[in-house]
Design a protein around this motif. Structure first.
Motif, mmCIF file in Angstrom:
data_model
loop_
_atom_site.group_PDB
_atom_site.id
_atom_site.type_symbol
_atom_site.label_atom_id
_atom_site.label_comp_id
_atom_site.label_asym_id
_atom_site.label_seq_id
_atom_site.Cartn_x
_atom_site.Cartn_y
_atom_site.Cartn_z
ATOM 1 N N LYS A 1 13.678 -5.131 -20.295
ATOM 2 C CA LYS A 1 13.409 -5.460 -18.910
ATOM 3 C C LYS A 1 14.596 -5.175 -17.997
ATOM 4 C CE LYS A 1 9.641 -8.318 -19.710
ATOM 5 N NZ LYS A 1 8.431 -8.364 -19.046
ATOM 6 N N GLY A 2 15.599 -4.481 -18.493
ATOM 7 C CA GLY A 2 16.815 -4.282 -17.711
ATOM 8 C C GLY A 2 16.665 -3.340 -16.535
ATOM 9 N N ARG A 3 15.753 -2.405 -16.613
ATOM 10 C CA ARG A 3 15.636 -1.379 -15.585
ATOM 11 C C ARG A 3 14.346 -1.518 -14.795
ATOM 12 N NH1 ARG A 3 16.628 4.338 -18.503
ATOM 13 N NH2 ARG A 3 17.973 3.623 -20.166
ATOM 14 N N ALA A 4 14.317 -0.821 -13.665
ATOM 15 C CA ALA A 4 13.095 -0.747 -12.865
ATOM 16 C C ALA A 4 12.161 0.291 -13.481
ATOM 17 C CB ALA A 4 13.435 -0.366 -11.433
ATOM 18 N N ARG A 5 10.933 0.291 -13.024
ATOM 19 C CA ARG A 5 9.924 1.224 -13.542
ATOM 20 C C ARG A 5 9.467 2.123 -12.403
ATOM 21 N NH1 ARG A 5 4.166 0.102 -13.986
ATOM 22 N NH2 ARG A 5 4.653 -2.024 -13.364
ATOM 23 N N LEU A 6 9.491 3.433 -12.621
ATOM 24 C CA LEU A 6 9.036 4.412 -11.635
ATOM 25 C C LEU A 6 7.591 4.768 -11.979
ATOM 26 C CD1 LEU A 6 10.165 6.079 -9.223
ATOM 27 C CD2 LEU A 6 10.441 7.937 -10.835
ATOM 28 N N SER A 7 6.651 4.190 -11.238
ATOM 29 C CA SER A 7 5.230 4.326 -11.545
ATOM 30 C C SER A 7 4.592 5.387 -10.656
ATOM 31 C CB SER A 7 4.548 2.979 -11.331
ATOM 32 O OG SER A 7 3.176 3.085 -11.577
ATOM 33 N N VAL A 8 3.893 6.329 -11.264
ATOM 34 C CA VAL A 8 3.286 7.454 -10.548
ATOM 35 C C VAL A 8 1.767 7.309 -10.540
ATOM 36 C CG1 VAL A 8 3.011 9.961 -10.518
ATOM 37 C CG2 VAL A 8 5.148 8.963 -11.284
ATOM 38 N N HIS A 9 1.163 7.596 -9.397
ATOM 39 C CA HIS A 9 -0.292 7.657 -9.306
ATOM 40 C C HIS A 9 -0.685 8.955 -8.620
ATOM 41 C CE1 HIS A 9 -4.365 7.037 -7.747
ATOM 42 N NE2 HIS A 9 -4.513 6.460 -8.919
ATOM 43 N N ARG A 10 -1.632 9.648 -9.220
ATOM 44 C CA ARG A 10 -2.095 10.920 -8.680
ATOM 45 C C ARG A 10 -3.601 10.827 -8.471
ATOM 46 N NH1 ARG A 10 -4.370 15.247 -11.134
ATOM 47 N NH2 ARG A 10 -3.988 14.388 -13.179
ATOM 48 N N SER A 11 -4.039 11.089 -7.248
ATOM 49 C CA SER A 11 -5.472 11.144 -6.985
ATOM 50 C C SER A 11 -5.843 12.606 -6.762
ATOM 51 C CB SER A 11 -5.826 10.297 -5.760
ATOM 52 O OG SER A 11 -5.345 10.900 -4.583
ATOM 53 N N SER A 12 -7.062 12.849 -6.379
ATOM 54 C CA SER A 12 -7.471 14.230 -6.149
ATOM 55 C C SER A 12 -6.873 14.792 -4.864
ATOM 56 C CB SER A 12 -8.996 14.327 -6.102
ATOM 57 O OG SER A 12 -9.476 13.543 -5.036
ATOM 58 N N LYS A 13 -6.479 13.910 -3.933
ATOM 59 C CA LYS A 13 -5.967 14.378 -2.648
ATOM 60 C C LYS A 13 -4.497 14.075 -2.395
ATOM 61 C CE LYS A 13 -10.423 14.100 -0.364
ATOM 62 N NZ LYS A 13 -11.180 13.533 0.749
ATOM 63 N N ASN A 14 -3.935 13.080 -3.068
ATOM 64 C CA ASN A 14 -2.566 12.651 -2.792
ATOM 65 C C ASN A 14 -1.840 12.286 -4.070
ATOM 66 O OD1 ASN A 14 -2.446 12.577 0.234
ATOM 67 N ND2 ASN A 14 -4.211 11.243 -0.094
ATOM 68 N N ILE A 15 -0.524 12.118 -3.935
ATOM 69 C CA ILE A 15 0.296 11.630 -5.036
ATOM 70 C C ILE A 15 1.238 10.575 -4.463
ATOM 71 C CG2 ILE A 15 2.043 13.443 -4.815
ATOM 72 C CD1 ILE A 15 2.073 13.357 -7.978
ATOM 73 N N SER A 16 1.411 9.481 -5.203
ATOM 74 C CA SER A 16 2.285 8.412 -4.735
ATOM 75 C C SER A 16 3.100 7.888 -5.901
ATOM 76 C CB SER A 16 1.485 7.290 -4.089
ATOM 77 O OG SER A 16 0.605 6.722 -5.017
ATOM 78 N N VAL A 17 4.241 7.285 -5.572
ATOM 79 C CA VAL A 17 5.151 6.770 -6.583
ATOM 80 C C VAL A 17 5.793 5.492 -6.053
ATOM 81 C CG1 VAL A 17 7.047 8.239 -5.795
ATOM 82 C CG2 VAL A 17 7.056 7.405 -8.108
ATOM 83 N N GLN A 18 5.997 4.533 -6.966
ATOM 84 C CA GLN A 18 6.622 3.265 -6.618
ATOM 85 C C GLN A 18 7.727 2.957 -7.608
ATOM 86 O OE1 GLN A 18 3.661 0.221 -6.812
ATOM 87 N NE2 GLN A 18 2.968 0.572 -4.728
ATOM 88 N N LEU A 19 8.798 2.369 -7.126
ATOM 89 C CA LEU A 19 9.866 1.872 -7.966
ATOM 90 C C LEU A 19 9.694 0.357 -8.043
ATOM 91 C CD1 LEU A 19 12.310 2.998 -9.458
ATOM 92 C CD2 LEU A 19 13.678 2.392 -7.485
ATOM 93 N N ILE A 20 9.336 -0.145 -9.228
ATOM 94 C CA ILE A 20 8.928 -1.537 -9.388
ATOM 95 C C ILE A 20 9.925 -2.292 -10.266
ATOM 96 C CG2 ILE A 20 7.084 -3.054 -10.211
ATOM 97 C CD1 ILE A 20 5.199 -0.602 -9.862
ATOM 98 N N ASP A 21 10.314 -3.482 -9.805
ATOM 99 C CA ASP A 21 11.119 -4.399 -10.604
ATOM 100 C C ASP A 21 10.150 -5.377 -11.263
ATOM 101 O OD1 ASP A 21 12.935 -6.097 -11.722
ATOM 102 O OD2 ASP A 21 13.673 -6.917 -9.835
#
Length: 119
Positions: free
Chosen positions: A25-45
């Motif tokens: 649990k020491g690091r954050a998580r870079l979560s990626v989501h890809r849809s048919s029209k867009n791409i998004s990413v979040q840095l989550i603690d």
């Protein structure tokens, strides 16, 4: 029993997410989501349950609104790396979800690495 594409996707996503949880649990998580029209990413603690930074191809500032191609992924990856630095995050785990590490997902990861994120 025949499995649907969605059930196979969810299986891949949980397999990937469980590997990340085992690492610690020491690091954050870079979560990626890809849809048919867009791409998004979040840095989550995950320890605090807080989103530290986010970037998406829906942002007008990036200039790729409504596009989901490798160019858009590269710009989103560079943006998240810059925002992660502002949030004080240098290392994170890459959570690709159920998406295969190829094409757009790989372009986003490479751009984030070039921007200074380590994962």
């Amino acid at each position: 029993m025949a499995q649907t594409r969605r059930s196979l996707f969810l299986k891949r996503r949980m397999r990937n997410r469980n590997k990340i949880k085992k690492l610690g649990k020491g690091r954050a998580r870079l979560s990626v989501h890809r849809s048919s029209k867009n791409i998004s990413v979040q840095l989550i603690d995950d320890t605090n349950g807080v989103t530290l930074a986010a970037a998406s191809s829906m942002e007008k500032a990036l200039g790729v609104v409504g596009k989901n191609n490798i160019d858009a992924s590269t710009k989103v990856g560079a943006a998240i790396a810059e925002r992660a630095k502002k949030a004080g995050v240098e290392e994170c785990y890459f959570d690709r979800g159920g998406f295969i590490y190829h094409g757009k997902i790989k372009a986003l990861a490479d751009a984030a690495r070039e921007g200074g994120l380590k994962f």
